[in-house]
Design an enzyme around this catalytic site. Structure first.
Site, PDB file in Angstrom:
ATOM      1  N   TYR A 155       7.745  -9.127   6.779  1.00  0.00           N
ATOM      2  CA  TYR A 155       6.797  -7.927   6.764  1.00  0.00           C
ATOM      3  C   TYR A 155       7.461  -6.566   6.233  1.00  0.00           C
ATOM      4  CZ  TYR A 155       4.471  -3.943   9.241  1.00  0.00           C
ATOM      5  OH  TYR A 155       4.003  -2.805   9.517  1.00  0.00           O
ATOM      6  N   LYS A 159       5.975  -4.468   2.863  1.00  0.00           N
ATOM      7  CA  LYS A 159       5.695  -3.064   2.875  1.00  0.00           C
ATOM      8  C   LYS A 159       6.579  -2.244   1.583  1.00  0.00           C
ATOM      9  CE  LYS A 159       2.556  -3.067   6.015  1.00  0.00           C
ATOM     10  NZ  LYS A 159       1.059  -2.857   5.697  1.00  0.00           N
TER      11      LYS A 159
END
Length: 235
Positions: A155, A159
């Site tokens: 994750y 990002k």
């Protein structure tokens, strides 16, 4: 009366729903992007104003193309749809899970942005807001802001990749008058993961930061990474 048109992906719940609500409250026509038509329809009813359902799965090329064909012009695109996985460190992460996270958080943003660019280029003041995460900041990841445990590696790295794409899109679309920025919304009470669900952060507060970037004046910044309160976040 604001005649601008916005699209928010992943807008049937959480921060995306609050962004759509606030944009509709500001008088914009808002397409509520949702993979599930029934959930999206309920969100549209709850949001009110000139909110409209747009069935859109950012990981499905056919769905993206069909959705883009339904929107003739667009002033604001908020790439909000995202997924986090279960928080594993990179040495323990399943490769298929990594691929799924990147399909949504990175490739999905590219697919949606490129598909809706013809509509955005019809706007006199196009705005793109990418919902990122402060955990994607490499500066903060190597400083004292976060525990150095390597968790949520897929994750967080997705990002970081999204942040890089934000800069490159800002450069590429500058000639179109577009403003492209990334937002770190902070930890919010959503179902993104167990940590978020247990938090007390108000999604509406984060949404207000996204709306500020969505409605930037022509002398506003582009290619930046900002916290929900408007302060810059280090890359």
């Amino acid at each position: 009366m604001n005649t601008s048109i916005a699209l928010v992906t992943g807008a049937n719940k959480g921060i995306g729903k609050e962004i759509a609500r606030q944009l509709a409250g500001a008088g914009l026509t808002v397409y509520v992007g949702s993979r599930d038509a029934a959930r999206g329809a309920r969100a549209v009813e709850e949001i009110g104003g000139d909110a409209r359902l747009l069935v859109l799965d950012v990981t499905d090329a056919g769905s993206v193309a069909e959705a883009a064909g339904q929107v003739g012009s667009l002033d604001v695109l908020v790439n909000n749809a995202g997924t986090s996985g279960g928080g594993e460190t990179p040495d323990r992460e399943d490769l298929d899970t990594v691929r799924h996270i990147y399909e949504t958080n990175v490739f999905g943003v590219v697919a949606v942005t490129n598909a809706f660019l013809p509509a955005l280029r019809r706007s006199a003041h196009p705005r793109i807001v990418n919902i990122s995460s402060g955990t994607g900041s490499l500066t903060w990841a190597t400083g004292p802001e976060f525990p150095h445990q390597g968790t949520f590696a897929a994750y967080r790295s997705s990002k970081a990749a999204l942040n890089a794409l934000t800069v490159y899109y800002a450069h590429a679309l500058a000639g179109d008058g577009a403003k492209v920025n990334a937002l770190a919304p902070g930890l919010r009470r959503t179902d993104l993961n167990a940590t978020a669900a247990a938090s007390g952060g108000d999604p509406a507060e984060a949404a207000a930061g996204a709306v500020r970037l969505a409605l930037l004046p022509d002398d506003g910044p582009s290619g930046g990474f900002f916290s929900w309160d408007g302060t810059p976040v280090p890359w």
